[in-house]
Design an enzyme around this catalytic site. Structure first.
Site, short mmCIF file in Angstrom:
data_model
loop_
_atom_site.label_atom_id
_atom_site.label_comp_id
_atom_site.label_asym_id
_atom_site.label_seq_id
_atom_site.Cartn_x
_atom_site.Cartn_y
_atom_site.Cartn_z
N SER A 285 -71.18 30.55 6.87
CA SER A 285 -70.97 30.98 8.45
C SER A 285 -70.91 29.96 9.32
CB SER A 285 -72.28 31.78 8.75
OG SER A 285 -73.28 31.02 9.24
N LYS A 286 -70.28 30.43 10.64
CA LYS A 286 -70.23 29.66 11.67
C LYS A 286 -71.53 28.84 12.09
CE LYS A 286 -66.18 31.92 13.54
NZ LYS A 286 -65.71 32.90 14.52
N ARG A 287 -72.54 29.40 11.82
CA ARG A 287 -73.76 29.18 12.14
C ARG A 287 -74.41 27.94 11.08
NH1 ARG A 287 -75.94 31.42 16.42
NH2 ARG A 287 -74.98 33.60 16.84
N ASP A 288 -73.90 27.81 9.87
CA ASP A 288 -74.43 26.97 8.80
C ASP A 288 -74.05 25.54 9.25
OD1 ASP A 288 -75.20 28.78 7.32
OD2 ASP A 288 -73.44 29.34 6.13
N VAL A 296 -68.04 23.23 10.70
CA VAL A 296 -67.18 24.32 9.95
C VAL A 296 -65.86 24.73 10.77
CG1 VAL A 296 -69.30 25.44 8.96
CG2 VAL A 296 -68.77 26.05 11.23
#
Ligand code: GLU
Length: 532
Positions: A285-288, A296
């Site tokens: 995910s974008k937050r990873d 990312v």
């Protein structure tokens, strides 16, 4: 009861080989301008590009901006920049134009209504006047009745305010009165939709749990489902390739192709698997990126929620490496080969070899690709990427031949582009010498040796690697030093620390004056430190 008897419509459309054999492919990348492009989005664009270019086809960029509430300023420009950076430019796009313009869906708005009305006329769609509160009340009622399916669909549509339950006169009246309404697709249950996905294989889905999708919103903007089918058809798209998250939408699209009478012109579908977190647990995910410390996004993106997020480009990835790494996330050519140029990827790409299961993202592997590409490119090819970094450090880069020599000398040691600063900064600014590296074994004899080297090299007419090496080593031998005993201090005096390429290459590039200056001042610093 309007529920139709179970029926199985066999919607398996064989690819029309006759047409495709003489037609080059037309594929499209259809992002919504809602933010920066993350890895998965760029990979979808890349696979589309590789597939079509191998067959001399066209790559179309269509901007799907019908959901104005999700529109984010700057996101469309970001998409252009990103495709440019990856060197996979579209043949047709909102910016470039093309024979099927406009390519921005908001500009195609007037075209969609007629298609929605066509479906109403043929009985495959209907007007619905329900307010959000009425829809919520329906859900509540269905919940109270203990139903599993709370959707607006075949089980509930006849209890709602729509053109199926109202008389034609009443419907007409409401429309004329300007009562807000949408157009919904009438999805009959128990239909089996079958199709061959070029990545996932034979797919079979039933319409039982598909709701009556809104096709046209109250503001007459189409939803994704209507727009994507109308536009793919209008733009003569031969292959619709997208991320796996769109797989559940495909049966709806296939029904639409059927209801419009376009079965024979329907594109072939492929759904690319997800890019997974490094541990394989779920979608990346974008937050990873923030959480796990890697990018990312392809390029820096100023996210309204996350703030400024760095991309692969800003962290020092070469586009060649980024694209190469992305292509190998879920695809390979079966030979074990890993390093591919874009042209090689175009030649080797085979949609049938795209894996049907998710690919784990591995940042270390991504860096490995970058290292391989830094090694593979020539110094001249690397120059446009490295020069701005040097300029940012205010290094004097006037002598381009020298800069090229420096790049070529240190590139093997660089994984990410900023490593060039660390690995070659000492060529441009005189480093602070880490004297503790040599002070312990520093002797009067060594000092004399270096003072004599200064004198010897001062006299040299030509400043060449081999000459420097032989004069240094011969003299070391004469003075009964093991080469290493004096070579190591020479490195530290020139570079500042114990790293860097061949020391005589360094001296050659630094030039006579700077080399002798560094030895001289280094000795002084050493003496000062040792005298204390
Ligand atoms: N607009 C969709 C997206 O944002 C495109 C899906 C498709 O390619 O059909 O990804």
């Amino acid at each position: 009861m309007l529920l139709s008897a179970p029926e199985s419509i066999y919607l398996s459309f064989l690819p029309c080989y006759f047409i495709f054999a003489i037609m080059v492919p037309r594929v499209r990348f259809a992002p919504s301008p809602t933010g920066g492009l993350h890895l998965g989005g760029v990979r979808t664009a890349l696979f589309n590009y590789l597939f079509t270019k191998k067959q001399g086809g066209q790559f179309i960029l269509r901007v799907e901006d019908t959901d104005q509430t999700r529109y984010v300023e700057g996101a469309e420009d970001y998409i252009y920049d990103c495709l440019d950076w990856c060197r996979i430019p579209p043949d047709e796009s909102p910016k470039k134009g093309g024979p099927y313009a406009p390519y921005r869906q908001s500009e195609r708005k007037p075209q969609y209504k007629a298609f929605a009305e066509k479906l109403i006329q043929s009985g495959h769609a209907y007007y619905a006047f329900d307010t959000p509160e009425e829809i919520e009340a329906l859900r509540q009622k269905l919940r109270e009745e203990g139903r599993d399916n709370l959707q607006y669909g075949h089980q509930s549509r006849m209890r709602m305010k729509n053109s199926l339950t109202l008389t034609p006169e009443k419907t007409k009246h409401l429309i004329e009165q300007g009562v807000p309404h949408v157009v919904r697709l009438k999805v009959e249950p128990a239909q089996t939709v079958r199709f061959t996905d070029l990545v996932k294989g034979e797919m079979e889905m039933t319409t039982d749990s598909v709701d009556d999708k809104v096709l046209l919103k109250a503001d007459e903007m189409p939803t994704y489902h209507l727009a994507v089918v109308v536009d793919d058809h209008a733009m003569k798209i031969t292959h619709t390739f997208r991320g796996e998250e769109w797989l559940p939408s495909t049966p709806v699209h296939i029904l639409l192709y059927k209801y419009f009478g376009w079965e024979n012109e329907m594109p072939q579908f492929a759904h690319f698997p997800l890019i997974l977190k490094p541990d394989g647990n779920g979608k990346l995910s974008k937050r990873d990126g923030e959480r796990l410390g890697f990018p990312v996004f392809a390029m820096e993106w100023n996210d309204p929620k996350l703030g400024k997020v760095l991309g692969f480009r800003e962290l020092g990835f070469l586009p060649e490496a980024f694209v190469n790494m992305l292509a190998l996330l879920g695809w390979n050519d079966g030979s074990g080969k890993e390093v591919f140029s874009l042209d090689e990827l175009v030649n080797a790409f085979d949609i049938n070899r795209v894996h049907s299961h998710g690919a784990k993202f591995d940042y270390e592997k991504a860096k490995w690709f970058n290292h391989e590409w830094i090694k593979k490119l020539t110094a001249a090819e690397l120059m446009p990427s490295v020069l701005p970094l040097y300029e940012k450090e205010k290094y004097n880069v006037d002598d381009r031949k020298k800069v090229e020599e420096i790049i070529s000398l240190v590139k093997e040691r660089c994984t990410l582009l900023p490593d060039f600063i660390e690995q070659s900064g000492f060529f441009f600014t005189r480093p602070k010498v880490q004297i503790d590296l040599i002070s312990e074994k520093w002797t009067n004899e060594k000092e004399e040796f270096f003072n004599s080297i200064i004198e010897k090299w001062e006299q040299m007419n030509s400043w060449e690697h081999d000459l420097l090496e032989s004069s240094f080593k011969d003299f070391a031998r004469e003075q009964k030093f093991k080469t290493g005993e004096v070579l190591f201090p020479l490195r530290v005096l020139l570079v500042g620390g114990k790293f860097g390429p061949g020391v005589f290459d360094i001296a050659r590039i630094l030039g006579k004056e700077e080399t002798l200056g560094r030895i001289h001042s280094g000795i002084r610093v050493l003496n000062d430190a040792l005298g204390e």
